[in-house]
Design an enzyme around this catalytic site. Structure first.
Site, mmCIF file in Angstrom:
data_model
loop_
_atom_site.group_PDB
_atom_site.id
_atom_site.type_symbol
_atom_site.label_atom_id
_atom_site.label_comp_id
_atom_site.label_asym_id
_atom_site.label_seq_id
_atom_site.Cartn_x
_atom_site.Cartn_y
_atom_site.Cartn_z
ATOM 1 N N GLU A 275 0.825 -1.213 0.000
ATOM 2 C CA GLU A 275 0.000 0.000 0.000
ATOM 3 C C GLU A 275 0.860 1.265 0.000
ATOM 4 O O GLU A 275 0.617 2.213 0.751
ATOM 5 C CB GLU A 275 -0.968 -0.012 1.185
ATOM 6 N N ASP A 354 -8.489 -8.945 4.471
ATOM 7 C CA ASP A 354 -8.228 -7.836 5.376
ATOM 8 C C ASP A 354 -9.241 -7.783 6.519
ATOM 9 O O ASP A 354 -10.131 -6.934 6.490
ATOM 10 C CB ASP A 354 -8.270 -6.520 4.569
ATOM 11 N N GLU A 382 -12.351 -2.033 12.299
ATOM 12 C CA GLU A 382 -12.372 -1.381 10.987
ATOM 13 C C GLU A 382 -13.529 -1.862 10.116
ATOM 14 O O GLU A 382 -14.253 -1.061 9.535
ATOM 15 C CB GLU A 382 -11.035 -1.626 10.278
HETATM 16 C C1 GCV Z 1 -2.349 0.637 8.324
HETATM 17 C C2 GCV Z 1 -5.994 -2.006 5.662
HETATM 18 C C3 GCV Z 1 -6.378 -0.712 6.308
HETATM 19 C C4 GCV Z 1 -5.233 0.265 6.306
HETATM 20 C C5 GCV Z 1 -4.047 -0.394 7.013
HETATM 21 C C6 GCV Z 1 -3.708 -1.685 6.265
HETATM 22 C C7 GCV Z 1 -2.596 -2.452 6.924
HETATM 23 O O1 GCV Z 1 -5.813 -1.857 4.305
HETATM 24 O O2 GCV Z 1 -7.492 -0.184 5.659
HETATM 25 O O3 GCV Z 1 -5.632 1.430 6.977
HETATM 26 O O4 GCV Z 1 -2.942 0.447 7.066
HETATM 27 O O5 GCV Z 1 -4.831 -2.520 6.248
HETATM 28 O O6 GCV Z 1 -2.903 -3.405 7.627
HETATM 29 O O7 GCV Z 1 -1.451 -2.125 6.734
#
Ligand code: GCV
Length: 657
Positions: A275, A354, A382
């Site tokens: 990411e 996720d 989340e």
């Molecule tokens: C910290 C998901 C979340 C992101 C997070 C990522 C991760 O994509 O939406 O906010 O980033 O996981 O675990 O690194």
């Protein structure tokens, strides 16, 4: 009574009263390096002062109600302790100072039972040596993600307005709560390491020192999330190639300075090539190369690298039907099994996507026998209602920890050396936004210590500590609300393991919100059917990443469990589930029933009115109203989506739009 503005969570003064009324001896060795015995003495002293008991001299323990002692020769495992009742004395022996601390909180949990002559003798030790919370806290408020990424409980308890807080009293209170639940490690900054946060490793190290000082008396060691590009961004080198000697030297120097300042520093957490975070791929290196350069810098000091396996292409073209995000971690990491240094722990999210409500457990956990693994869970909600919805996570976690990848008795808990989770705490008065989400934080620590604890027993434990002396109806109401709450949430959100039907910010329904996105999270609904074909025979081949019997179980429509059907298969809306219902009728029914259940939950909470603190009652009541609203929105959108796509009416005749 506590004079602090924050809620006492599972450590209100009254929870200590059974112990505080007694005569207690603490017999710890003089070698209290980390100060943990001193912490226990201070706790005991405060408890007896509040409740009329007495802290007696260690040399005269005859007649004491409770003796807490450290005996390094008792043959107990690290952090372990034994407890037994004899001749009117409860005697607790710990093998080390940390064991003494955990033994103390064990006695608090037992309450009056600790002093019952019928108390059975027992020995306790953690199943996992590393029980860690990762904070996704930013020092600077991030434009999009705010102070705490995926935080739903206000600001950070560590940082405010671009700096570590001046007053860390609350961090100490947090550390105490963690010690009482069994957590012993905390990573203090977001794995997405932004510019200011990167400097915690170098010129802002003093901030980490202060945090470590606040955690240390509670046996919690501090870790830091670092940027793989630090040698360039902080060190001014022209590269961060892990095989470049100057890069290795830079890490070695940086680590030496960290240990100089924090001798018990735990290590690094790294999100690389994920990411947008930098990583070894830029240099044609693999993740073992990347992790090992950091590991070698940490090794002389006993530090660890938690290297995250959350690596996938987040620039996917939705038109590409071949690439499957679910495959990515396994495909990247399993060829590297055996290549990671001894002090690297590959940290694996529990599922291949996720932190979804329902996804299969990551096959990677079963495929890296030569590598230390950490299981990564998410306490912050989340995708599970963002601490607005009641969702008791231990129900899901105990399913995950107890899952048997080979169906032969070996569990996920057996293969994961460490257990890690993303914290759900913020500077909200109740710590977790939703007061009932405290049960998730508590449950995480306890399950990381003992994965065999049942979610029901854990809930009773948490209720007993959090609401000591409350009317028994409180426990009944909380049981009604929390037990089964995961199933309820699953009923009104994404059905049958299809995942990612969330809207912006991952809250509320957004059935097609991710369908044409670059994030690789699709359900492929059309007029004929829905679901992702991940079979070996005709799909992405993800099912073949599992060992038997799961590879065959998931591969076949006949044996795939209903709750994961749409994760593994694309089926017609009229496909008949093993339950006997069609997919579409299942969706209609579960969404109607799940949303109706939230209304019952809101009504049930009214029975706690007057039995718990008014502000806690009101907060939960307000949030339940939001849960009811949101569940109704989910119900109507998902049902209508299936109706419009399938044209199949609801047998039960509920509203469709
Ligand atoms: C910290 C998901 C979340 C992101 C997070 C990522 C991760 O994509 O939406 O906010 O980033 O996981 O675990 O690194």
């Amino acid at each position: 009574m506590s004079t602090q503005p924050w809620h006492t969570a599972w450590l209100p003064d009254d929870a200590f009263a059974p112990l505080g009324r007694r005569v207690i001896v603490v017999d710890a060795s003089a070698d209290d390096a980390a100060g943990l015995a001193a912490t226990v003495v201070a706790e005991v002293r405060a408890a007896v002062e509040r409740s009329g008991g007495r802290l007696a001299d260690a040399r005269a323990d005859a007649g004491a109600d409770l003796v807490l002692a450290v005996d390094p020769d008792a043959g107990l495992p690290p952090e372990g302790f034994a407890i037994a009742r004899q001749d009117g004395t409860t005697r607790v022996t710990a093998g080390d100072e940390a064991g003494l601390l955990y033994a103390f909180f064990h006695v608090v949990r037992l309450g009056e039972r600790a002093f019952d002559d019928a108390l059975p003798a027992s020995t306790h030790a953690p199943a996992h040596a590393v029980r860690m919370l990762d904070h996704w806290d930013n020092v600077d408020v991030h434009d999009v993600m705010g102070q705490v990424e995926r935080g739903y409980a206000g600001g950070s308890i560590f940082y405010a307005a671009g700096a570590v807080r001046d007053d860390l009293t609350r961090v100490g209170a947090y550390a105490r709560l963690l010690a009482a639940s069994g957590v012993n490690r905390v990573a203090v900054n977001n794995v997405n390491v932004h510019r200011t946060e990167a400097r915690l490793l170098t010129d802002r190290l003093g901030d980490v020192v202060r945090l470590a000082d606040a955690f240390r008396p509670w046996g919690v060691r501090v870790h830091l999330a670092v940027s793989f590009a630090a040698p360039m961004t902080l060190g001014g080198l022209g590269t961060c190639d892990p095989l470049e000697p100057a890069v290795a030297d830079w890490w070695a120097d940086a680590v030496a300075r960290v240990y100089d300042a924090i001798p018990d520093f735990g290590g690094f957490v790294v999100k690389a090539d994920s990411e947008g975070q930098p990583g070894p791929f830029a240099y044609g290196r693999d993740h073992a190369d990347g992790a090992n350069v950091l590991a070698r810098a940490l090794a002389p000091y006993g530090g660890t690298v938690h290297w995250r396996a959350f690596v996938y292409n987040h620039h996917q073209d939705w038109r590409d039907r071949k690439t499957d995000r679910a495959r990515a971690a396994y495909d990247h990491f399993t060829p590297l099994d055996g290549k990671f240094d001894e002090n690297v722990v590959v940290q694996v999210k529990f599922g291949p996507l996720d932190f979804q409500v329902r996804e299969p457990i990551s096959p990677m956990l079963a495929a890296m026998p030569q590598t230390h693994l950490a299981l990564e869970l998410q306490v912050t909600q989340e995708y599970t209602g963002q601490q607005k919805h009641v969702y008791y996570l231990p129900e899901q976690w105990s399913e995950i920890l107890g899952w048997e990848p080979w169906a032969d008795g070996r569990t996920v808990s057996d293969v994961a050396r460490d257990v890690v989770a993303v914290s759900n705490v913020g500077d909200d008065r109740f710590w977790t936004g939703h007061p009932l989400a405290q049960a998730n934080l508590y449950g995480f620590g306890r399950l990381a210590w003992d994965p065999t604890l049942s979610p029901e027993d854990l809930l009773d434990e948490w209720v007993g500590l959090t609401f000591p002396g409350a009317d028994p109806r409180v426990r009944d109401v909380l049981r009604d609300l929390l037990l089964g709450s995961r199933a309820t949430y699953e009923q009104y959100t994404a059905p049958l393991g299809v995942c990612f039907m969330v809207g912006p910010g991952h809250y509320g329904p957004g059935v097609d919100f991710y369908e044409y996105s670059p994030w690789g999270t699709y359900h492929f609904a059309d007029r004929d059917g829905i679901g992702v074909d991940r079979t070996r025979a005709s799909g992405t081949g993800y099912s073949a990443q599992y060992p038997e019997p799961w590879a065959s179980t998931y591969e076949s429509l006949d044996t795939c469990p209903d709750d994961l059907l749409l994760f593994f298969h694309h089926v017609p809306y009229t496909h008949v589930l093993r339950s006997g219902k069609t997919v579409v009728q299942h969706v209609y029914d579960t969404h109607t029933d799940g949303a109706a259940r939230t209304e019952e939950m809101a009504r049930r909470w009214e029975d706690a009115r007057g039995l718990v603190e008014p502000d806690l009652f009101d907060r939960v009541r307000t949030l339940l109203a939001e849960q009811v609203r949101s569940a109704g929105e989910w119900r109507d959108q998902v049902r209508t989506y299936f109706w419009r796509h399938s044209g199949v009416p609801d047998e039960r005749g509920g509203p469709l739009y």
